[in-house]
Write a protein that holds these residues in place. Structure first.
Motif, mmCIF file in Angstrom:
data_model
loop_
_atom_site.group_PDB
_atom_site.id
_atom_site.type_symbol
_atom_site.label_atom_id
_atom_site.label_comp_id
_atom_site.label_asym_id
_atom_site.label_seq_id
_atom_site.Cartn_x
_atom_site.Cartn_y
_atom_site.Cartn_z
ATOM 1 N N LEU A 186 62.168 7.768 -94.731
ATOM 2 C CA LEU A 186 62.257 8.813 -95.125
ATOM 3 C C LEU A 186 61.358 8.832 -96.390
ATOM 4 O O LEU A 186 60.461 10.054 -96.781
ATOM 5 C CB LEU A 186 63.416 9.636 -95.403
ATOM 6 C CG LEU A 186 64.367 10.121 -94.044
ATOM 7 C CD1 LEU A 186 65.518 10.656 -94.489
ATOM 8 C CD2 LEU A 186 63.555 10.840 -93.057
ATOM 9 N N LEU A 187 61.422 7.832 -97.207
ATOM 10 C CA LEU A 187 60.502 7.872 -98.679
ATOM 11 C C LEU A 187 58.939 7.757 -98.266
ATOM 12 O O LEU A 187 58.300 8.473 -98.643
ATOM 13 C CB LEU A 187 60.693 6.579 -99.338
ATOM 14 C CG LEU A 187 60.294 6.489 -100.425
ATOM 15 C CD1 LEU A 187 60.448 7.457 -101.748
ATOM 16 C CD2 LEU A 187 60.951 5.103 -101.305
ATOM 17 N N TYR A 188 58.616 6.737 -97.320
ATOM 18 C CA TYR A 188 57.315 6.607 -97.110
ATOM 19 C C TYR A 188 56.749 7.983 -96.201
ATOM 20 O O TYR A 188 55.567 8.335 -96.269
ATOM 21 C CB TYR A 188 56.905 5.633 -96.002
ATOM 22 C CG TYR A 188 56.923 4.041 -96.810
ATOM 23 C CD1 TYR A 188 55.888 3.779 -97.799
ATOM 24 C CD2 TYR A 188 57.918 3.298 -96.965
ATOM 25 C CE1 TYR A 188 55.756 2.982 -98.650
ATOM 26 C CE2 TYR A 188 57.897 2.141 -97.567
ATOM 27 C CZ TYR A 188 56.636 1.952 -98.396
ATOM 28 O OH TYR A 188 56.413 0.886 -99.386
ATOM 29 N N LEU A 193 53.397 12.784 -96.402
ATOM 30 C CA LEU A 193 53.294 14.313 -96.505
ATOM 31 C C LEU A 193 52.851 14.808 -97.655
ATOM 32 O O LEU A 193 52.080 16.041 -97.673
ATOM 33 C CB LEU A 193 54.890 15.015 -96.230
ATOM 34 C CG LEU A 193 55.126 14.595 -94.667
ATOM 35 C CD1 LEU A 193 56.734 15.365 -94.546
ATOM 36 C CD2 LEU A 193 54.465 15.294 -93.689
ATOM 37 N N ALA A 194 53.509 14.291 -98.639
ATOM 38 C CA ALA A 194 52.882 14.853 -100.006
ATOM 39 C C ALA A 194 51.177 14.311 -100.245
ATOM 40 O O ALA A 194 50.472 15.318 -100.825
ATOM 41 C CB ALA A 194 53.597 14.096 -101.273
ATOM 42 N N LEU A 195 50.827 13.158 -99.768
ATOM 43 C CA LEU A 195 49.302 13.114 -100.016
ATOM 44 C C LEU A 195 48.489 13.980 -98.966
ATOM 45 O O LEU A 195 47.346 14.144 -99.249
ATOM 46 C CB LEU A 195 49.059 11.429 -99.729
ATOM 47 C CG LEU A 195 49.579 10.624 -100.708
ATOM 48 C CD1 LEU A 195 49.424 8.933 -100.308
ATOM 49 C CD2 LEU A 195 49.015 10.775 -102.016
ATOM 50 N N PHE A 233 51.092 4.757 -95.239
ATOM 51 C CA PHE A 233 52.123 5.316 -95.445
ATOM 52 C C PHE A 233 52.996 5.780 -94.195
ATOM 53 O O PHE A 233 54.065 5.789 -94.049
ATOM 54 C CB PHE A 233 52.293 6.691 -96.535
ATOM 55 C CG PHE A 233 52.235 6.043 -98.028
ATOM 56 C CD1 PHE A 233 51.874 4.756 -98.361
ATOM 57 C CD2 PHE A 233 52.698 6.883 -99.002
ATOM 58 C CE1 PHE A 233 52.045 4.294 -99.845
ATOM 59 C CE2 PHE A 233 52.351 6.683 -100.575
ATOM 60 C CZ PHE A 233 52.299 5.032 -100.780
ATOM 61 N N MET A 234 52.096 6.550 -93.431
ATOM 62 C CA MET A 234 52.627 7.028 -92.129
ATOM 63 C C MET A 234 53.223 5.903 -91.344
ATOM 64 O O MET A 234 54.051 5.985 -90.528
ATOM 65 C CB MET A 234 51.515 8.086 -91.385
ATOM 66 C CG MET A 234 52.055 8.884 -90.199
ATOM 67 S SD MET A 234 53.252 10.099 -90.692
ATOM 68 C CE MET A 234 51.982 11.257 -91.271
ATOM 69 N N HIS A 235 52.258 4.961 -91.043
ATOM 70 C CA HIS A 235 52.532 3.920 -90.320
ATOM 71 C C HIS A 235 53.950 2.986 -90.868
ATOM 72 O O HIS A 235 54.868 2.689 -90.089
ATOM 73 C CB HIS A 235 51.450 2.789 -90.282
ATOM 74 C CG HIS A 235 51.633 1.491 -89.681
ATOM 75 N ND1 HIS A 235 52.228 0.354 -90.000
ATOM 76 C CD2 HIS A 235 51.254 1.187 -88.473
ATOM 77 C CE1 HIS A 235 52.519 -0.454 -89.281
ATOM 78 N NE2 HIS A 235 51.764 -0.090 -88.171
ATOM 79 N N THR A 242 49.050 7.442 -85.784
ATOM 80 C CA THR A 242 47.980 8.617 -85.205
ATOM 81 C C THR A 242 48.160 9.838 -85.517
ATOM 82 O O THR A 242 46.999 10.711 -85.648
ATOM 83 C CB THR A 242 47.785 8.177 -83.644
ATOM 84 O OG1 THR A 242 48.939 8.422 -83.200
ATOM 85 C CG2 THR A 242 47.012 6.844 -83.413
ATOM 86 N N ILE A 243 49.391 10.138 -85.969
ATOM 87 C CA ILE A 243 49.669 11.391 -86.269
ATOM 88 C C ILE A 243 49.049 12.068 -87.455
ATOM 89 O O ILE A 243 48.484 13.037 -87.739
ATOM 90 C CB ILE A 243 51.318 11.756 -86.355
ATOM 91 C CG1 ILE A 243 51.550 13.272 -86.508
ATOM 92 C CG2 ILE A 243 51.672 10.984 -87.522
ATOM 93 C CD1 ILE A 243 51.260 14.088 -85.504
ATOM 94 N N ALA A 244 48.765 10.953 -88.468
ATOM 95 C CA ALA A 244 47.936 11.129 -89.761
ATOM 96 C C ALA A 244 46.544 11.587 -89.446
ATOM 97 O O ALA A 244 45.867 12.548 -90.023
ATOM 98 C CB ALA A 244 47.999 9.896 -90.438
ATOM 99 N N GLY A 245 45.991 10.957 -88.190
ATOM 100 C CA GLY A 245 44.696 11.346 -88.040
ATOM 101 C C GLY A 245 44.368 12.876 -87.632
ATOM 102 O O GLY A 245 43.558 13.840 -87.902
ATOM 103 N N VAL A 246 45.635 13.233 -86.880
ATOM 104 C CA VAL A 246 45.661 14.737 -86.239
ATOM 105 C C VAL A 246 45.727 15.556 -87.367
ATOM 106 O O VAL A 246 44.994 16.700 -87.489
ATOM 107 C CB VAL A 246 46.781 14.913 -85.149
ATOM 108 C CG1 VAL A 246 46.872 16.456 -84.852
ATOM 109 C CG2 VAL A 246 46.485 14.174 -83.883
#
Length: 414
Positions: A186-188, A193-195, A233-235, A242-246
């Motif tokens: 949850l930390l990462y 999400l913050a970034l 961070f997402m990884h 890949t959710i970071a890309g979307v």
């Protein structure tokens, strides 16, 4: 004599075409299958499993195959997110009655395949963990096939498929996070999400963001490192990267400001599309599609592979077509006037192409061994079958739409 920059520009323009990208993607997948079932299988597997990258401070010591799936593929998912943002803000998906239809269809297309897989494996509790495998549609392959066979189809069908595939990929990734992730951080996740919020502010905000636009500092100097950290961070959070890309694609600003000839979304999409189609997708397919078919007969007798095949080919058709039709009857949601239910039938079959996330869930659901190989084989066989069935329907629909538009085009020339 043609200059090198001119040749590069022509190459980039060629790679921006869905048909070219689709050809490269399918060719790379076929090459992977040949390598995995040839005397070179050992060398191919060793290269795919070769680990590179730092193990600290983040766990980025990943195999080449994982770098292709979790790293390079983010570029393609960014393009998809940007296209979807364009449709929601400026396209036909501004109309909630039309946007609702592919979203509900996507949910139906996730539930029906999962139920069919479960029905096939109820007598084998040790195999039920793969229920999430047939849920996802592979955006890259589906759009590639649509580009090749659907040149005369209305653009609204591609938008429908794009929205549907994004929703069910996001749904499948949520399933991974909840049901197939043992070490969710949850930390990462909060850091990512913050970034992402910072990324969105820099795109949409004023003040610092506007000053950045006016400065001599190239925007990529800020955005590329920020995007890399968001991805890392997402990884590290355990959520599929890949959710970071979307997310970043959806956060891009799609409007222009004073002095701009095009929006940041359009500039980024134009720049990155050749890299996505010419590099990211083919390399991903090369390292992900290499499945051995040495036990083909036993694979077809396994309830895991059968559940996946029936789930993707039949479950997607029933779930997508059925839920979309029922939604139009019970609510104010409506089908685009340029489309018919025959078009949606072909697209529903096309949605049975499961590759990226389906193969990922296979690896998460089963340990290395025969069942895992059968699951992967089922995904590839189902995807091949869905491609053929969808192509047969969509080619006929494409011819139908071209025939309808021909008199109008002829009259226009006269």
């Amino acid at each position: 004599m043609t200059s090198a920059p001119s040749r590069l520009h022509r190459l980039a323009d060629t790679l921006r075409k869905d048909t070219v990208g689709g050809f490269l993607l399918i060719s790379a997948a076929l090459l992977a299958l040949v390598l995995a079932n040839s005397p070179a299988a050992g060398a191919y597997g060793a290269l795919r499993d070769l680990v590179i990258g730092p193990s600290a401070p983040l766990h980025l010591d990943l195999s080449i195959g994982t770098w292709a799936a979790d790293g390079l593929l983010v570029v393609f998912f960014f393009i998809v997110g940007a296209e979807l943002k364009q449709e929601f803000v400026h396209g036909e998906l501004r109309d909630p009655r039309r946007a609702a239809l592919p979203i509900v269809a996507a949910l139906g297309g996730m539930i029906a395949p999962a139920l069919l897989f479960t029905a096939f494996n109820l007598a084998h509790p040790d195999k039920l963990g793969g229920w999430g495998i047939p849920m996802a549609t592979d955006i890259a392959f589906a759009l590639a096939v649509l580009a090749i066979v659907g040149r005369g189809l209305p653009p609204a069908l591609r938008t429908f498929l794009l929205t549907l595939a994004i929703v069910d990929d996001l749904g499948a990734i949520a399933v991974i996070a909840v049901f197939y992730t043992d070490d969710l951080s949850l930390l990462y996740l909060a850091g990512a999400l913050a970034l992402l919020a910072v990324f969105g502010y820099l795109q949409q905000g004023r003040g610092i963001a506007a000053a950045l636009d006016r400065s001599a500092l190239p925007n990529w100097v800020v955005y590329v490192p920020l995007a890399a950290v968001i991805w890392a961070f997402m990884h590290e959070s355990g959520v599929h990267a890949t959710i970071a890309g979307v997310a970043m694609g959806m956060l891009m600003r799609s409007s222009t400001r004073d002095g701009e000839h095009e929006s940041p979304l359009h500039r980024a999409e134009h720049l990155l599309r050749p890299w996505a189609m010419g590099l990211a997708l083919p390399v991903f397919a090369l390292f992900s599609a290499g499945v051995s078919f040495s036990g083909f007969g036993t694979m077809l007798a396994d309830t895991v592979s059968l559940g996946i095949i029936v789930g993707l080919v039949l479950g997607k058709l029933i779930g997508i077509l059925g839920s979309a039709w029922i939604t139009t009857k019970l609510t104010s949601a409506e089908l685009n006037p340029s489309l018919s239910w025959s078009d949606i039938t072909g697209m529903s079959l096309l949605a049975g192409i499961g590759f990226t996330v389906s193969l990922l869930i296979s690896e998460l659901a089963y340990p290395a061994g025969t069942v895992l190989e059968h699951a992967k084989g089922g995904v590839l066989l189902a995807s091949f079958s869905a491609s053929l069935l969808a192509s047969a329907v969509l080619l006929r629909r494409s011819a139908h739409h071209r025939a309808k538009s021909a008199p109008v085009e002829t009259a226009g020339r006269e």
